[in-house]
Enzyme design. Structure first.
Site, PDB file in Angstrom:
ATOM      1  N   PHE A   8       0.943  -1.212  -0.031  1.00  0.00           N
ATOM      2  CA  PHE A   8      -0.006  -0.165   0.039  1.00  0.00           C
ATOM      3  C   PHE A   8       0.710   1.310  -0.064  1.00  0.00           C
ATOM      4  O   PHE A   8       1.918   1.395   0.633  1.00  0.00           O
ATOM      5  CB  PHE A   8      -0.850  -0.093   1.236  1.00  0.00           C
ATOM      6  CG  PHE A   8      -2.034   1.038   1.215  1.00  0.00           C
ATOM      7  CD1 PHE A   8      -3.399   0.622   0.527  1.00  0.00           C
ATOM      8  CD2 PHE A   8      -1.962   2.330   1.819  1.00  0.00           C
ATOM      9  CE1 PHE A   8      -4.323   1.582   0.548  1.00  0.00           C
ATOM     10  CE2 PHE A   8      -2.947   3.044   1.932  1.00  0.00           C
ATOM     11  CZ  PHE A   8      -4.018   2.883   1.012  1.00  0.00           C
TER      12      PHE A   8
ATOM     13  N   ARG B 195     -12.785  -4.062  -7.081  1.00  0.00           N
ATOM     14  CA  ARG B 195     -12.550  -5.117  -5.695  1.00  0.00           C
ATOM     15  C   ARG B 195     -13.667  -5.054  -4.952  1.00  0.00           C
ATOM     16  O   ARG B 195     -14.431  -4.271  -4.861  1.00  0.00           O
ATOM     17  CB  ARG B 195     -11.521  -3.990  -4.805  1.00  0.00           C
ATOM     18  CG  ARG B 195     -10.755  -4.809  -3.893  1.00  0.00           C
ATOM     19  CD  ARG B 195      -9.760  -3.651  -3.083  1.00  0.00           C
ATOM     20  NE  ARG B 195     -10.263  -2.542  -2.574  1.00  0.00           N
ATOM     21  CZ  ARG B 195      -9.721  -1.750  -1.387  1.00  0.00           C
ATOM     22  NH1 ARG B 195      -8.455  -2.189  -1.192  1.00  0.00           N
ATOM     23  NH2 ARG B 195     -10.220  -0.710  -1.158  1.00  0.00           N
TER      24      ARG B 195
ATOM     25  N   ASP C 125       1.340  -4.789   8.635  1.00  0.00           N
ATOM     26  CA  ASP C 125       0.093  -3.873   8.249  1.00  0.00           C
ATOM     27  C   ASP C 125      -1.040  -4.583   8.409  1.00  0.00           C
ATOM     28  O   ASP C 125      -0.984  -5.652   7.289  1.00  0.00           O
ATOM     29  CB  ASP C 125       0.457  -3.057   7.263  1.00  0.00           C
ATOM     30  CG  ASP C 125      -0.611  -2.026   7.042  1.00  0.00           C
ATOM     31  OD1 ASP C 125      -1.889  -2.333   7.544  1.00  0.00           O
ATOM     32  OD2 ASP C 125      -0.537  -1.016   6.518  1.00  0.00           O
TER      33      ASP C 125
ATOM     34  N   TYR D 113     -11.286   1.489  10.626  1.00  0.00           N
ATOM     35  CA  TYR D 113     -12.462   1.980   9.911  1.00  0.00           C
ATOM     36  C   TYR D 113     -12.909   0.927   8.624  1.00  0.00           C
ATOM     37  O   TYR D 113     -13.855   1.058   8.050  1.00  0.00           O
ATOM     38  CB  TYR D 113     -12.540   3.352   9.253  1.00  0.00           C
ATOM     39  CG  TYR D 113     -11.174   3.479   8.638  1.00  0.00           C
ATOM     40  CD1 TYR D 113     -11.009   3.123   7.184  1.00  0.00           C
ATOM     41  CD2 TYR D 113     -10.077   4.180   8.944  1.00  0.00           C
ATOM     42  CE1 TYR D 113     -10.120   3.205   6.490  1.00  0.00           C
ATOM     43  CE2 TYR D 113      -8.815   4.699   8.155  1.00  0.00           C
ATOM     44  CZ  TYR D 113      -9.020   4.046   7.115  1.00  0.00           C
ATOM     45  OH  TYR D 113      -7.802   4.212   6.287  1.00  0.00           O
ATOM     46  N   LYS D 114     -12.009  -0.067   8.612  1.00  0.00           N
ATOM     47  CA  LYS D 114     -12.332  -1.340   7.803  1.00  0.00           C
ATOM     48  C   LYS D 114     -13.099  -2.425   8.372  1.00  0.00           C
ATOM     49  O   LYS D 114     -14.463  -2.237   8.536  1.00  0.00           O
ATOM     50  CB  LYS D 114     -11.144  -1.670   7.010  1.00  0.00           C
ATOM     51  CG  LYS D 114     -10.374  -0.598   6.107  1.00  0.00           C
ATOM     52  CD  LYS D 114      -9.085  -1.137   5.653  1.00  0.00           C
ATOM     53  CE  LYS D 114      -8.480   0.258   4.789  1.00  0.00           C
ATOM     54  NZ  LYS D 114      -6.990   0.347   4.513  1.00  0.00           N
TER      55      LYS D 114
HETATM   56  C1  LIG Z   1      -6.427   1.421   4.233  1.00  0.00           C
HETATM   57  C2  LIG Z   1      -4.902   1.147   4.486  1.00  0.00           C
HETATM   58  C3  LIG Z   1      -4.094   2.330   5.152  1.00  0.00           C
HETATM   59  C4  LIG Z   1      -4.579   3.479   5.605  1.00  0.00           C
HETATM   60  O1  LIG Z   1      -4.028   4.391   6.367  1.00  0.00           O
HETATM   61  P1  LIG Z   1      -4.382   5.627   6.869  1.00  0.00           P
HETATM   62  O2  LIG Z   1      -3.588   6.176   7.526  1.00  0.00           O
HETATM   63  O3  LIG Z   1      -5.736   5.195   7.749  1.00  0.00           O
HETATM   64  O4  LIG Z   1      -5.030   6.608   5.884  1.00  0.00           O
HETATM   65  C5  LIG Z   1      -2.804   1.928   5.343  1.00  0.00           C
HETATM   66  N1  LIG Z   1      -2.325   0.666   4.894  1.00  0.00           N
HETATM   67  C6  LIG Z   1      -2.761  -0.198   4.270  1.00  0.00           C
HETATM   68  C7  LIG Z   1      -2.183  -1.489   3.948  1.00  0.00           C
HETATM   69  C8  LIG Z   1      -4.491  -0.016   3.965  1.00  0.00           C
HETATM   70  O5  LIG Z   1      -5.051  -0.914   3.267  1.00  0.00           O
END
Ligand SMILES: *Cc1c(COP(=O)(O)O)cnc(C)c1O
Length: 419
Positions: free
Chosen positions: A133, A378, A204, A229-230
């Site tokens: 990511f 997705r 992560d 939030y996911k």
């Molecule tokens: C959604 C996501 C993030 C989001 O990071 P934020 O700091 O909340 O914006 C980070 N890493 C991964 C792998 C994600 O899928």
């Protein structure tokens, strides 16, 4: 694997037997929507509105500043990072006292990567995957530049990870589930490979916490971050979490030495003295309203049986992929998620050159997924609020979008800021 359902009636029968079906009523979902984007923003738990109303009217409105210390309902705010962290810990296989809820995933990545590098001062290499990511990689780039000690980011393809590990590597930083393909790493095996060359691991868990059973302690992971939030249903922009293995607590450095990570924040002393263990990674005042919403999401997820959740998630994603391949073979979709259960998170991704307009046309029909650049549709599977019938019907809708060429309408070709 369980046999896949082959008719809509099979799906209905599976739903009747589904031990997780009772959770759907615990969420507030709009009618006419099949929500396959809980991997981007989780659905609203039914209890969240009332809990937030209590926090606002009672704890804030009446309790005022007293609510920081008060043990009354919806109060005790000063302990929110610890309280939520300890409620979350069983979901990620973490010992009590090793997980805290705070800040965003990006900020927590910065803190933990800096802390990990400080534990390997002789080494300069951070290994990650080129398709990790972007925020993870941006944070690593920025931190390396800030440290000014010739740190380098070694980005490789998944199949080259083992070869990229040598005794120059300080940290192996990976997402357990890839956000674009849904590919799942074997955390235990990969962590052992990193440890074999003396490197630390930073995982992560954005697409794993609440999506599948995670065993941080058993896998001997060193550090982890994840998203509220996911799959944890904490609400838009919910705080994130961080984990540090107890073995590192004593030597841990706090790169953002804010007062909430001080041993005695309310002594207002002149110099910084780190709090014990993982608490030193806290920075400032917690966002109480957001934490309150996330607490509801975590409590709800903690009621679910994770092996049951995993089993349903895999069956749903396998059903979706199998039906796409059968019903949509004429339309040039490419399945890019792994077929093997052990290598798949809780999503199915399809590559198609018309990904954007196809997804917009599907959303207009009430089936909500998302698109990841450049060409990926997705679909996320959240077993607490989706049924097998939803999965079946989502593919039927996608097939209708393709047969009718609905995606061709001009309104579906307009790009939004958020995809
Ligand atoms: C959604 C996501 C993030 C989001 O990071 P934020 O700091 O909340 O914006 C980070 N890493 C991964 C792998 C994600 O899928």
């Amino acid at each position: 694997m369980t046999n896949l359902p082959t008719t809509r009636a099979d799906c209905a029968a599976l739903d009747v037997k589904d031990p997780l079906a009772r959770f759907r009523a615990r969420f507030s979902l709009p009618t006419g929507v099949i929500y396959l984007d809980g991997n981007s923003l989780g659905a609203l738990p039914a209890a969240t509105s009332l809990r937030l109303a209590e926090v606002i009217a009672t704890a804030w409105g009446t309790g005022l500043v007293r609510s920081w210390n008060s043990s009354a309902l919806a109060a005790g705010w000063v302990d929110l990072p610890q309280r939520l962290g300890d409620k979350l810990a069983p979901l990620i296989g973490a010992a009590p006292g090793s997980t805290r809820v705070c800040d965003s995933t990006s900020v927590n990545l910065f803190k933990l990567l800096a802390a990990a590098l400080a534990l390997r001062p002789e080494r300069t290499v951070i290994v990650s995957e080129a398709d990790n990511f972007p925020t993870d990689l941006y944070i690593a780039e920025g931190l390396a530049a800030l440290l000014g000690k010739q740190h380098q980011l070694r980005l490789v393809a998944t199949q080259d990870l083992t070869a990229a590990l040598d005794d120059s590597v300080a940290v192996l930083m990976l997402s357990q589930v890839n956000y674009r393909t849904g590919r799942l790493h074997d955390m235990t095996a990969v962590t052992a490979q990193a440890h074999a060359v003396g490197a630390l691991t930073l995982w992560d868990l954005a697409h794993s916490a609440g999506a599948l059973p995670v065993q941080l302690a058993a896998a001997r992971a060193d550090f982890a971050v994840g998203c509220g939030y996911k799959y944890l249903n904490g609400g838009p922009g919910a705080p994130a979490f961080l984990y540090v293995a107890p073995v590192h607590h004593a030597e841990l450095i706090a790169p953002l030495s804010g007062w909430f990570g001080h041993a005695r924040p309310f002594a207002f002393e002149a110099g910084y003295v780190p709090a014990a263990g993982v608490d030193r990674l806290l920075v400032g005042t917690p966002p109480v309203l957001s934490m309150a919403a996330l607490e509801v999401g975590i409590e709800l997820m903690a009621e679910a049986d994770l092996p049951q959740l995993r089993q349903k998630s895999l069956l749903m994603s396998a059903l979706f992929a199998a039906r796409v391949e059968r019903e949509l073979s004429a339309f040039n979709f490419t399945l890019i998620s792994p077929r093997e259960d052990a290598q798949r998170g809780s999503q199915i991704c399809l590559a198609h050159e018309l990904a954007w307009p196809i997804m917009q046309a599907l959303i207009a029909r009430g089936v909500i997924g998302d698109v990841r650049a450049p060409n990926i549709l997705r679909f996320g599977f959240t077993p607490l609020y989706l049924s097998y019938l939803d999965v079946w019907d989502a593919v039927t809708q996608l097939a209708e979008v393709m047969r009718s060429r609905e995606w061709d309408a001009p309104q579906f070709h307009h790009k939004n800021k958020v995809t």
